[in-house]
Every structure is written in structure tokens, then in C-alpha cells.
Write a protein that holds these residues in place. Structure first.
Motif, PDB file in Angstrom:
ATOM      1  N   SER A  51       0.848  -1.185   0.000  1.00  0.00           N
ATOM      2  CA  SER A  51       0.000   0.000   0.000  1.00  0.00           C
ATOM      3  C   SER A  51       0.884   1.235   0.000  1.00  0.00           C
ATOM      4  CB  SER A  51      -0.914   0.015   1.233  1.00  0.00           C
ATOM      5  OG  SER A  51      -0.184   0.332   2.391  1.00  0.00           O
ATOM      6  N   SER A  52       0.322   2.386  -0.354  1.00  0.00           N
ATOM      7  CA  SER A  52       1.136   3.594  -0.428  1.00  0.00           C
ATOM      8  C   SER A  52       1.733   3.934   0.937  1.00  0.00           C
ATOM      9  CB  SER A  52       0.310   4.765  -0.962  1.00  0.00           C
ATOM     10  OG  SER A  52      -0.790   5.022  -0.115  1.00  0.00           O
ATOM     11  N   GLU A  53       1.004   3.643   2.003  1.00  0.00           N
ATOM     12  CA  GLU A  53       1.528   3.927   3.331  1.00  0.00           C
ATOM     13  C   GLU A  53       2.716   3.019   3.633  1.00  0.00           C
ATOM     14  OE1 GLU A  53      -1.389   4.764   6.383  1.00  0.00           O
ATOM     15  OE2 GLU A  53      -0.260   3.492   7.740  1.00  0.00           O
ATOM     16  N   ASP A  54       2.595   1.731   3.328  1.00  0.00           N
ATOM     17  CA  ASP A  54       3.696   0.806   3.547  1.00  0.00           C
ATOM     18  C   ASP A  54       4.862   1.096   2.607  1.00  0.00           C
ATOM     19  OD1 ASP A  54       1.562  -2.041   4.228  1.00  0.00           O
ATOM     20  OD2 ASP A  54       2.342  -0.500   5.566  1.00  0.00           O
ATOM     21  N   GLY A  55       4.580   1.633   1.408  1.00  0.00           N
ATOM     22  CA  GLY A  55       5.627   1.964   0.449  1.00  0.00           C
ATOM     23  C   GLY A  55       6.621   2.968   1.012  1.00  0.00           C
ATOM     24  N   ALA A  56       6.129   3.976   1.718  1.00  0.00           N
ATOM     25  CA  ALA A  56       7.020   4.973   2.314  1.00  0.00           C
ATOM     26  C   ALA A  56       7.881   4.329   3.390  1.00  0.00           C
ATOM     27  CB  ALA A  56       6.211   6.134   2.894  1.00  0.00           C
ATOM     28  N   GLY A  57       7.281   3.455   4.180  1.00  0.00           N
ATOM     29  CA  GLY A  57       8.046   2.754   5.209  1.00  0.00           C
ATOM     30  C   GLY A  57       9.103   1.852   4.604  1.00  0.00           C
ATOM     31  N   ARG A 106      10.568   2.277   1.696  1.00  0.00           N
ATOM     32  CA  ARG A 106      11.637   3.136   1.154  1.00  0.00           C
ATOM     33  C   ARG A 106      12.601   3.558   2.256  1.00  0.00           C
ATOM     34  NH1 ARG A 106       7.327   4.726  -1.870  1.00  0.00           N
ATOM     35  NH2 ARG A 106       6.862   6.520  -0.583  1.00  0.00           N
ATOM     36  N   ARG A 107      12.077   3.982   3.396  1.00  0.00           N
ATOM     37  CA  ARG A 107      12.950   4.389   4.509  1.00  0.00           C
ATOM     38  C   ARG A 107      13.769   3.216   5.021  1.00  0.00           C
ATOM     39  NH1 ARG A 107       8.357   7.240   5.728  1.00  0.00           N
ATOM     40  NH2 ARG A 107       7.671   5.696   7.227  1.00  0.00           N
ATOM     41  N   GLU A 108      13.126   2.061   5.158  1.00  0.00           N
ATOM     42  CA  GLU A 108      13.824   0.893   5.675  1.00  0.00           C
ATOM     43  C   GLU A 108      14.891   0.413   4.685  1.00  0.00           C
ATOM     44  OE1 GLU A 108      12.935  -3.279   7.992  1.00  0.00           O
ATOM     45  OE2 GLU A 108      11.282  -2.262   6.994  1.00  0.00           O
ATOM     46  N   THR A 109      14.578   0.427   3.401  1.00  0.00           N
ATOM     47  CA  THR A 109      15.555   0.036   2.391  1.00  0.00           C
ATOM     48  C   THR A 109      16.757   0.971   2.440  1.00  0.00           C
ATOM     49  OG1 THR A 109      13.818  -0.851   0.954  1.00  0.00           O
ATOM     50  CG2 THR A 109      15.939  -0.344  -0.087  1.00  0.00           C
ATOM     51  N   GLU A 110      16.503   2.261   2.523  1.00  0.00           N
ATOM     52  CA  GLU A 110      17.589   3.240   2.603  1.00  0.00           C
ATOM     53  C   GLU A 110      18.489   2.953   3.811  1.00  0.00           C
ATOM     54  OE1 GLU A 110      18.231   8.021   3.342  1.00  0.00           O
ATOM     55  OE2 GLU A 110      16.291   7.312   2.644  1.00  0.00           O
ATOM     56  N   ARG A 111      17.862   2.680   4.944  1.00  0.00           N
ATOM     57  CA  ARG A 111      18.639   2.414   6.162  1.00  0.00           C
ATOM     58  C   ARG A 111      19.458   1.145   6.010  1.00  0.00           C
ATOM     59  NH1 ARG A 111      17.640  -0.811  10.315  1.00  0.00           N
ATOM     60  NH2 ARG A 111      15.457  -1.081   9.755  1.00  0.00           N
ATOM     61  N   VAL A 112      18.836   0.053   5.585  1.00  0.00           N
ATOM     62  CA  VAL A 112      19.528  -1.234   5.478  1.00  0.00           C
ATOM     63  C   VAL A 112      20.692  -1.132   4.492  1.00  0.00           C
ATOM     64  CG1 VAL A 112      19.288  -3.628   4.692  1.00  0.00           C
ATOM     65  CG2 VAL A 112      17.560  -2.635   6.204  1.00  0.00           C
ATOM     66  N   VAL A 113      20.450  -0.572   3.329  1.00  0.00           N
ATOM     67  CA  VAL A 113      21.492  -0.478   2.301  1.00  0.00           C
ATOM     68  C   VAL A 113      22.662   0.361   2.791  1.00  0.00           C
ATOM     69  CG1 VAL A 113      21.999   0.450  -0.003  1.00  0.00           C
ATOM     70  CG2 VAL A 113      19.949  -0.931   0.380  1.00  0.00           C
ATOM     71  N   ASN A 114      22.385   1.477   3.439  1.00  0.00           N
ATOM     72  CA  ASN A 114      23.476   2.316   3.931  1.00  0.00           C
ATOM     73  C   ASN A 114      24.210   1.682   5.104  1.00  0.00           C
ATOM     74  OD1 ASN A 114      23.816   4.937   2.401  1.00  0.00           O
ATOM     75  ND2 ASN A 114      21.598   4.765   2.572  1.00  0.00           N
ATOM     76  N   GLU A 115      23.508   0.919   5.922  1.00  0.00           N
ATOM     77  CA  GLU A 115      24.188   0.192   7.000  1.00  0.00           C
ATOM     78  C   GLU A 115      25.138  -0.857   6.424  1.00  0.00           C
ATOM     79  OE1 GLU A 115      20.719   0.670  10.413  1.00  0.00           O
ATOM     80  OE2 GLU A 115      20.973  -1.273   9.436  1.00  0.00           O
ATOM     81  N   ARG A 165      10.199  -6.822  -2.690  1.00  0.00           N
ATOM     82  CA  ARG A 165      11.538  -7.081  -3.244  1.00  0.00           C
ATOM     83  C   ARG A 165      11.740  -6.302  -4.539  1.00  0.00           C
ATOM     84  NH1 ARG A 165      10.448 -12.306  -1.061  1.00  0.00           N
ATOM     85  NH2 ARG A 165       9.724 -13.083  -3.077  1.00  0.00           N
ATOM     86  N   GLN A 166      10.731  -6.295  -5.387  1.00  0.00           N
ATOM     87  CA  GLN A 166      10.852  -5.535  -6.642  1.00  0.00           C
ATOM     88  C   GLN A 166      11.047  -4.052  -6.368  1.00  0.00           C
ATOM     89  OE1 GLN A 166       7.273  -7.062  -8.694  1.00  0.00           O
ATOM     90  NE2 GLN A 166       8.706  -7.661 -10.325  1.00  0.00           N
ATOM     91  N   GLU A 167      10.283  -3.503  -5.435  1.00  0.00           N
ATOM     92  CA  GLU A 167      10.413  -2.089  -5.104  1.00  0.00           C
ATOM     93  C   GLU A 167      11.788  -1.795  -4.503  1.00  0.00           C
ATOM     94  OE1 GLU A 167      10.103   1.810  -4.793  1.00  0.00           O
ATOM     95  OE2 GLU A 167       8.763   0.519  -5.939  1.00  0.00           O
TER      96      GLU A 167
END
Length: 143
Positions: A5-11, A13-22, A45-47
Motif C-alpha cells: 500500500s502507499s503507506e507501507d511503500g514509504a516505510g 523506502r525508509r527501511e531500504t535506505e537504512r539497510v542499504v546504507n548500513e 523485493r521488486q520495489e
């Protein structure tokens, strides 16, 4: 699993950014990042692959970064994601790969991003970086 959902999409995105940078800053292992990725829904996974591909483009990866990242990733150099990222210029579209290649694609993309982002942190951002993602806390809290 994370929904789409669009609400989960924002979450996501933030979580992906955090994990990848960690992972890029060695605050989390690549295996831990891949385990997180594997726990996402297929759409998640696709997103995440689209997002990490965008990070790689923003980091201005080179073919040399691709080769170094593939060597770190644990993925065979002949696998589709490895070949795609080592082309000059690199090919993107990892989210369009078959689902059974998504974990390999994630490992390759994050590894290549780590190489390129480390280079940029050590050159362009050295000493005066204002990018929040380059200044993560040393301790990682469990989600």
C-alpha cells in the motif's frame, strides 16, 4: 512481510535506505541485508531493487565498481545481475529479472553501491559531509 500500500511503500523506502546504507558502511553484514530483503513480499523485493538501483545510479557507479562489487557479493560473475552491472555503462532493470534472481540482484546492487558510495564518502564528502545517510550511528538498533 511488508505490503505494497502507499503507506507501507514509504516505510519500505525508509527501511531500504537504512539497510542499504548500513551494509555500505559495514554496520550490518551483506548476509544480514540479504536476509532482510528475503523477508519482503515479492512486490516489496521488486520495489527495493528499484530503489537500490537508483542509489547505484546516484553514486555514479563505474564498470570497475561493478567488478569490485560483484567480487564482494558472493554472486558468480556469470549470473545475470553480475553481467548487467559490469557493462559499460551498467544496465539496470533488476526488478524485471525473474524472482529467483532477486536475492542475487540485491547482493550485487548493494555490494556495488557500497564500493561506489565508499569512494564518494572518501573523496567528495570527506570531512564536510552533510548527507544524513553518510553519518549513520555506529550502533545499529534491531527492528
Amino acid at each position: 512481510m511488508i505490503g505494497t500500500s502507499s503507506e507501507d511503500g514509504a516505510g519500505l523506502r525508509r527501511e531500504t535506505e537504512r539497510v542499504v546504507n548500513e551494509v555500505a558502511q559495514e554496520l550490518r553484514t551483506l548476509d544480514d541485508g540479504a536476509a532482510w530483503f528475503s523477508g519482503l513480499s515479492p512486490a516489496g523485493r521488486q520495489e527495493a531493487l528499484r530503489q537500490v538501483g537508483g542509489y547505484a545510479m546516484q553514486a555514479h557507479i563505474t564498470a570497475a565498481d561493478g567488478r569490485a562489487g560483484v567480487a564482494r557479493s558472493g554472486v558468480k560473475p556469470t549470473a545475470n545481475p553480475s553481467v548487467m552491472i559490469c557493462m559499460d555503462p551498467p544496465r539496470y532493470g533488476f526488478s524485471g529479472l525473474p524472482a529467483d534472481e532477486h536475492v542475487k540482484a540485491f547482493r550485487v546492487l548493494v555490494s556495488v553501491f557500497s564500493v561506489a558510495d565508499t569512494r564518494r564518502r572518501e573523496t567528495y564528502c570527506k570531512g564536510a559531509c552533510g548527507h544524513a545517510w553518510h553519518n549513520l550511528p555506529v550502533t545499529v538498533e534491531e527492528s
